[in-house]
Design a protein around this motif. Sequence first.
Motif, PDB file in Angstrom:
ATOM      1  N   VAL A 184     -21.160 -54.841  34.549  1.00 32.36           N
ATOM      2  CA  VAL A 184     -21.506 -53.499  35.010  1.00 32.36           C
ATOM      3  C   VAL A 184     -21.573 -52.586  33.788  1.00 32.36           C
ATOM      4  O   VAL A 184     -20.558 -52.276  33.178  1.00 32.36           O
ATOM      5  CB  VAL A 184     -20.457 -52.985  36.014  1.00 32.36           C
ATOM      6  N   TRP A 185     -22.786 -52.173  33.435  1.00 32.18           N
ATOM      7  CA  TRP A 185     -22.946 -51.397  32.193  1.00 32.18           C
ATOM      8  C   TRP A 185     -23.739 -50.107  32.354  1.00 32.18           C
ATOM      9  O   TRP A 185     -23.540 -49.154  31.597  1.00 32.18           O
ATOM     10  CB  TRP A 185     -23.617 -52.259  31.121  1.00 32.18           C
ATOM     11  N   LEU A 186     -24.626 -50.028  33.348  1.00 31.47           N
ATOM     12  CA  LEU A 186     -25.536 -48.889  33.422  1.00 31.47           C
ATOM     13  C   LEU A 186     -24.841 -47.565  33.737  1.00 31.47           C
ATOM     14  O   LEU A 186     -25.371 -46.500  33.426  1.00 31.47           O
ATOM     15  CB  LEU A 186     -26.610 -49.160  34.480  1.00 31.47           C
ATOM     16  N   LYS A 227     -27.162 -48.506  45.951  1.00 32.76           N
ATOM     17  CA  LYS A 227     -26.663 -47.133  45.944  1.00 32.76           C
ATOM     18  C   LYS A 227     -25.513 -46.916  44.961  1.00 32.76           C
ATOM     19  O   LYS A 227     -25.330 -45.811  44.456  1.00 32.76           O
ATOM     20  CB  LYS A 227     -26.207 -46.745  47.352  1.00 32.76           C
ATOM     21  N   ASP A 228     -24.716 -47.959  44.684  1.00 30.56           N
ATOM     22  CA  ASP A 228     -23.558 -47.753  43.812  1.00 30.56           C
ATOM     23  C   ASP A 228     -23.901 -47.950  42.341  1.00 30.56           C
ATOM     24  O   ASP A 228     -23.026 -47.848  41.482  1.00 30.56           O
ATOM     25  CB  ASP A 228     -22.417 -48.688  44.209  1.00 30.56           C
ATOM     26  N   THR A 229     -25.173 -48.228  42.022  1.00 27.76           N
ATOM     27  CA  THR A 229     -25.552 -48.357  40.616  1.00 27.76           C
ATOM     28  C   THR A 229     -25.394 -47.005  39.938  1.00 27.76           C
ATOM     29  O   THR A 229     -25.886 -45.986  40.413  1.00 27.76           O
ATOM     30  CB  THR A 229     -27.013 -48.831  40.486  1.00 27.76           C
ATOM     31  N   GLY A 230     -24.715 -46.999  38.824  1.00 27.04           N
ATOM     32  CA  GLY A 230     -24.503 -45.749  38.097  1.00 27.04           C
ATOM     33  C   GLY A 230     -23.320 -44.946  38.560  1.00 27.04           C
ATOM     34  O   GLY A 230     -23.121 -43.826  38.096  1.00 27.04           O
ATOM     35  N   LYS A 231     -22.504 -45.510  39.465  1.00 29.27           N
ATOM     36  CA  LYS A 231     -21.323 -44.795  39.945  1.00 29.27           C
ATOM     37  C   LYS A 231     -20.089 -45.638  39.661  1.00 29.27           C
ATOM     38  O   LYS A 231     -19.780 -46.595  40.369  1.00 29.27           O
ATOM     39  CB  LYS A 231     -21.440 -44.521  41.445  1.00 29.27           C
ATOM     40  N   ARG A 246     -32.417 -45.615  30.738  1.00 27.72           N
ATOM     41  CA  ARG A 246     -31.561 -46.502  29.950  1.00 27.72           C
ATOM     42  C   ARG A 246     -32.131 -47.919  29.904  1.00 27.72           C
ATOM     43  O   ARG A 246     -32.101 -48.578  28.856  1.00 27.72           O
ATOM     44  CB  ARG A 246     -30.149 -46.524  30.546  1.00 27.72           C
ATOM     45  N   VAL A 247     -32.658 -48.375  31.026  1.00 31.46           N
ATOM     46  CA  VAL A 247     -33.259 -49.716  31.046  1.00 31.46           C
ATOM     47  C   VAL A 247     -34.477 -49.756  30.133  1.00 31.46           C
ATOM     48  O   VAL A 247     -34.660 -50.712  29.360  1.00 31.46           O
ATOM     49  CB  VAL A 247     -33.640 -50.113  32.484  1.00 31.46           C
TER      50      VAL A 247
END
Length: 701
Positions: A184-186, A227-231, A246-247
């Motif tokens: 998990v990096w983003l 939905k939880d990407t970036g949280k 970022r990608v």
Amino acid sequence: MVALATPSRNPATGIRPPNRSKMLATSSPVPILKTAKETPTAGIKHRMEDMNLSLSPSSSGSSDGEGLPSPRKRARVQFKDVEIVSYDEREQGNTGAPEKSSAVVREEVRRAIQRHITGTDSEAYDRIKEIFSADPRRRDEDGMFPYDVPTHTTLRYHLLGLLSNVASLDRSCNGLVNAVLNSVWLGRDESYIKLYIRFLGNLAAAQGSYLGPVLKMLVSYLGDLPKDTGKLPGYAPVHVPEIYTRVHLAVRHIVSLIPSGSGALSPILSMQFPFDTDSPKANIAYTQNLIRVIGYTPELQADILALITEKVVKIDVQIQVDMDDLDDDEEEEVLHAVSPEAIAFGEDDDDNASVMSDESIDTESRRLKTIKDNVLKLDGMIDSLFEYYTPTFSSGTLDDKENTLDLLLSHFQSIILPTYRSRHPQFLLFHFAQSSPDLVDRFTTACIELIFTRTQPAITRQSAAAYLASFVARGAHISGEIVRDVFGLLGGHLKDLRDIYEPSCRGPDLRRYGPYYSTAQAILYIFCFRWRDLTTAAMEGDSIEQVDELELEAITFPPMVKEVLHQTIYSKLNPLKVCSPAIVSEFARISQHLNLMYVFSILETNKRIRMTSFRSLSVLADPRFSQAERETRAGDDLGYQLDAYFPFDPYQLPRSRHWVEADYIHWRGIPGDDQNESDSEADDVLDSDDDLSAGTGTDEE
């Protein structure tokens, strides 16, 4: 005061149990990299400069902390504009075990990798894998964060250690590399993102076997995101536009660093395209991100645009097939559901509907939902293409416009033209080819060359004739001069075909004389829409409005027009028997009203002609006829007639239609003709009728 006991840190991994007394309070992490606040839409190149992602060899790392240290300067670590503040030290104060230094962790990582490679011991190697495999978003049964979540500093130091030893991460370390790629990096801070992107670039450059997996991981984030990407706990939320940025930073860094990067990226972009069953939002987001990739990999422009074009054509054809099966009420329901008033694109409001299980809706509702999703999908994807091409044609140089139109023409000839029932993708050409007289000439010339080239398959020549006729007939920016030139060229081509076909002609035969009939139908269609431009008054400079004001007796046609129509219609090939009945009947009505020709006697005679006496049923193998048409038409002459397919009938997709609304001519009635009615009703239907006047006023007299 009595100090609260703080759980001790695992000295082997640096993983610290959470301080549950402090988990009740929320705080944002102190940013490690102090940079100016940026908007989510900041340019990639600007962002890379701000993040100091240099593409020079020195960027491989020769500084401590965020890069690699020089052995002689390892004792002193300096960061330009960087302030190191440990999240854990900030939380703990001066209590608890201190974090290991970066140098210590780097050495531990080196030893763990070497021992794993030599087969001596993999325990430390496995602990590093666990550090990157831990998901900080996971909670235990009590809703608390588990004990095995690594601290920010621990994760960063171990990534620095891997960056220092990237040359050792061969195939035997595949498990560890995959753990890092799947970590998990983003949602982390800018400092970690910078370090992670540099690691990806160095890994792909030093170990070529990982280039594909690295790019595949990055491309997987270019579609719809969970939905939880970036949280992440302890970090400020990272919104979707920033995640995409970022990608793209990472992809751009890799393809710029590695000469073979773009070559490896192209097939991955194709393979990762969302499935047909994926949501409209996933397809639209992926399309927009593919277009964004072109900005830093211009060498992939043709491949990426061809890929998107193939996808939109496939979706478009499926929509036409599905819409044919709907009754009027169902079609109205679909059109209402996808109207701009009924839905806002790009929003999450319909997420629940998108994830409805198949068991929750009946078969019929599921079928309608699939059609609606496909319409939304197609509309958003084509809209993205219009947005991409528009700057070139609106403000580019003539060379830029011609080169871009050539690219569109190549996709037209290889993808769109061979596809029967394509309804909307071709409007990219329809719109941009009309942006200047030079481009109009290039498109019409390309179609004419296809029609005239005898080595082309008959179906290709037939399709090109339909596209040319529809372009000239419907194009609002096509001058009367172009209309007359094309009409004359097609008339000359028909004469050449008659010289070839008539000596052996026994009667109408679509299979043997297909190019003649498709060209004849093209000039009939052009005449029905643009007869005003073919009049003597128009040739002398009158506008079409002035032509409409003329008395019927004053409307005349030059000898060229009369000769072309007369010789075409009265040929032994008998095109009025083979051309589409809708077009033939409309031409008969207009030509009689204008006192140009009276052909109803031919139509009456043709009713007594059976084309089966001239040819076999092999015509029904023509791919222009669907299976349903073959079954229903096999018993009469309709099975041997041209389909009334003209690809530039009014555009109906609600979101993207604004691009072309001023581009096409609607049906204009004949002054003084009581039977005339507008075809606006047909214009409002997604799969519009081919009847020129929406099924009114076309009965044979």
